[in-house]
Scaffold this active site. Structure first.
Site, PDB file in Angstrom:
ATOM      1  N   LEU A  60      37.304  24.757  38.402  1.00 57.97           N
ATOM      2  CA  LEU A  60      38.756  24.598  38.445  1.00 57.97           C
ATOM      3  C   LEU A  60      39.290  24.561  39.879  1.00 57.97           C
ATOM      4  O   LEU A  60      40.463  24.307  40.092  1.00 57.97           O
ATOM      5  CB  LEU A  60      39.434  25.735  37.677  1.00 57.97           C
ATOM      6  CG  LEU A  60      39.430  25.581  36.156  1.00 57.97           C
ATOM      7  CD1 LEU A  60      39.878  26.872  35.489  1.00 57.97           C
ATOM      8  CD2 LEU A  60      40.314  24.420  35.727  1.00 57.97           C
ATOM      9  N   SER A 126      47.604  40.010  31.035  1.00 59.38           N
ATOM     10  CA  SER A 126      46.843  41.185  30.618  1.00 59.38           C
ATOM     11  C   SER A 126      47.690  42.442  30.717  1.00 59.38           C
ATOM     12  O   SER A 126      48.572  42.559  31.576  1.00 59.38           O
ATOM     13  CB  SER A 126      45.602  41.333  31.499  1.00 59.38           C
ATOM     14  OG  SER A 126      44.993  42.597  31.335  1.00 59.38           O
ATOM     15  N   GLU A 128      46.637  44.962  31.966  1.00 63.45           N
ATOM     16  CA  GLU A 128      46.303  45.520  33.274  1.00 63.45           C
ATOM     17  C   GLU A 128      47.376  45.199  34.316  1.00 63.45           C
ATOM     18  O   GLU A 128      47.387  45.802  35.389  1.00 63.45           O
ATOM     19  CB  GLU A 128      44.939  44.998  33.742  1.00 63.45           C
ATOM     20  CG  GLU A 128      43.761  45.502  32.936  1.00 63.45           C
ATOM     21  CD  GLU A 128      43.501  46.996  33.112  1.00 63.45           C
ATOM     22  OE1 GLU A 128      43.816  47.531  34.207  1.00 63.45           O
ATOM     23  OE2 GLU A 128      42.988  47.616  32.171  1.00 63.45           O
ATOM     24  N   TYR A 150      41.946  42.950  39.536  1.00 59.95           N
ATOM     25  CA  TYR A 150      42.101  42.083  38.371  1.00 59.95           C
ATOM     26  C   TYR A 150      43.556  42.057  37.927  1.00 59.95           C
ATOM     27  O   TYR A 150      44.144  40.992  37.715  1.00 59.95           O
ATOM     28  CB  TYR A 150      41.203  42.576  37.237  1.00 59.95           C
ATOM     29  CG  TYR A 150      41.423  41.858  35.930  1.00 59.95           C
ATOM     30  CD1 TYR A 150      40.942  40.568  35.733  1.00 59.95           C
ATOM     31  CD2 TYR A 150      42.108  42.478  34.880  1.00 59.95           C
ATOM     32  CE1 TYR A 150      41.145  39.906  34.528  1.00 59.95           C
ATOM     33  CE2 TYR A 150      42.303  41.826  33.678  1.00 59.95           C
ATOM     34  CZ  TYR A 150      41.824  40.542  33.510  1.00 59.95           C
ATOM     35  OH  TYR A 150      42.029  39.888  32.315  1.00 59.95           O
TER      36      TYR A 150
END
Length: 326
Positions: A60, A126, A128, A150
């Site tokens: 990508l 997420s 997170e 992350y």
């Protein structure tokens, strides 16, 4: 016939979404890393419908290849799952995670703006992103406070999605998905580590499972339910909106263990080794999602109970190992 492009199609979410879209008679395209495309084991999740998907193996970060695909297929919907997903709270552990997770999102959005501005874009956020939240449960108004690279990378991409929606008028949105499990969950996640480890114990090939804090709490849902929510988000009559996708019910790793071992009439206490090196920083406020907005506005809800999810994963891993052995 609608056309959909899925990054990370060979992962848990990508494969379940591909199945859902095929059922809805979409033409499904998937972007995978060349190394994954050449390794049949890394395409395990899509093997049973692999001939129905059109694969595009490239990175990508290769803008030329990405633009060529976008220009050629002109997708109606794009779902972005590809990411380095392992959550580590050590900021020196991986210096590439920011670029690995952020740059592809930027490349995809730029390509859509330039080549297919009517394409609807879903970004896989997420829980997170909340990290160390101020309150529980968390909803769309809860302040973000990530505490891992992350989570920070996901939050940066989320803000990028918002910016492209506001600046260019793209139909672009983020699903803030809490932990969701299935038999296709990656082996690096604690749930699959437990069910695959239990399968090995039942087969006699191992006797212990090393785990960290088994009293850690998470909001666990069922992956096929969550990808259905993602599709609903890109087909929202009122336009693009960000939503929390969660069950709203907290469970501990200990509860997961108890149900998993009960499934085979065993007690987990004799098979678990607590490894302090696997402990994460203590959480003062649990990550539990409030999905009332998506339930009210789109009519979404989860369909599987926690126990049903655990039992399905256990039975799948036991049968899978049995087939390998025999």
């Amino acid at each position: 016939m609608k056309r959909a492009l899925i990054t990370g199609i060979n992962g848990q979410d990508g494969s379940y979404l591909a199945e859902l879209l095929l059922e809805k008679e979409y033409e499904v395209h998937g972007i995978v890393r060349p190394s994954s495309y050449e390794n049949i084991n890394k395409l395990e999740n899509v093997q049973h419908f692999i001939k129905k998907i059109k694969f595009h193996p490239f990175s990508l970060e290769d803008n030329l290849a990405l633009n060529k695909v976008m220009r050629t297929i002109q997708p109606d919907e794009c779902y972005h799952f590809a990411a380095q997903s392992y959550v580590d709270y050590s900021f020196g552990s991986d210096s590439t995670i920011m670029s690995t997770n952020f740059n592809p999102t930027l490349n995809l959005l730029n390509s859509i703006v330039e080549l297919c501005p009517d394409c609807k874009f879903y970004f896989s956020g997420s829980s997170e992103m909340f990290g160390n939240p101020s309150s529980s449960p968390q909803d769309e108004q809860t302040p973000f406070n990530p505490r891992s690279l992350y989570g920070i990378s996901k939050l940066a991409s989320h803000f990028l999605v918002n910016n492209f929606r506001e600046t260019y008028g793209l139909y672009a949105c983020t699903g803030i998905a809490y932990n969701h499990e299935s038999p296709r969950r990656g082996y690096q996640f604690v749930t699959r580590k437990i069910t695959s480890g239990l399968a090995k114990i039942c087969a006699g090939t191992t006797h212990k499972i090393n785990l960290g804090n088994i009293d850690a709490v998470r909001d666990w849902g069922y992956a096929p339910d969550y990808v259905r929510a993602m599709w609903m988000m890109l087909n929202n009559p009122s336009g693009p909106k960000n939503y929390v996708i969660a069950t709203g019910v907290p469970h501990s790793v200990r509860e997961f263990l108890k149900i998993a071992f009960e499934t085979v009439d065993m007690s987990y206490e004799n098979y678990i080794v607590i490894d302090k090196d696997l402990f994460r920083p203590a959480e003062k406020v649990p990550l539990v999602g409030d999905s009332s907005r998506i339930k009210k506005e789109l009519g979404w809800d989860h369909t599987r109970s926690f126990r049903e999810i655990v039992e399905e994963m256990v039975f799948h891993d036991i049968e899978r190992l049995r087939e390998k052995i025999h």
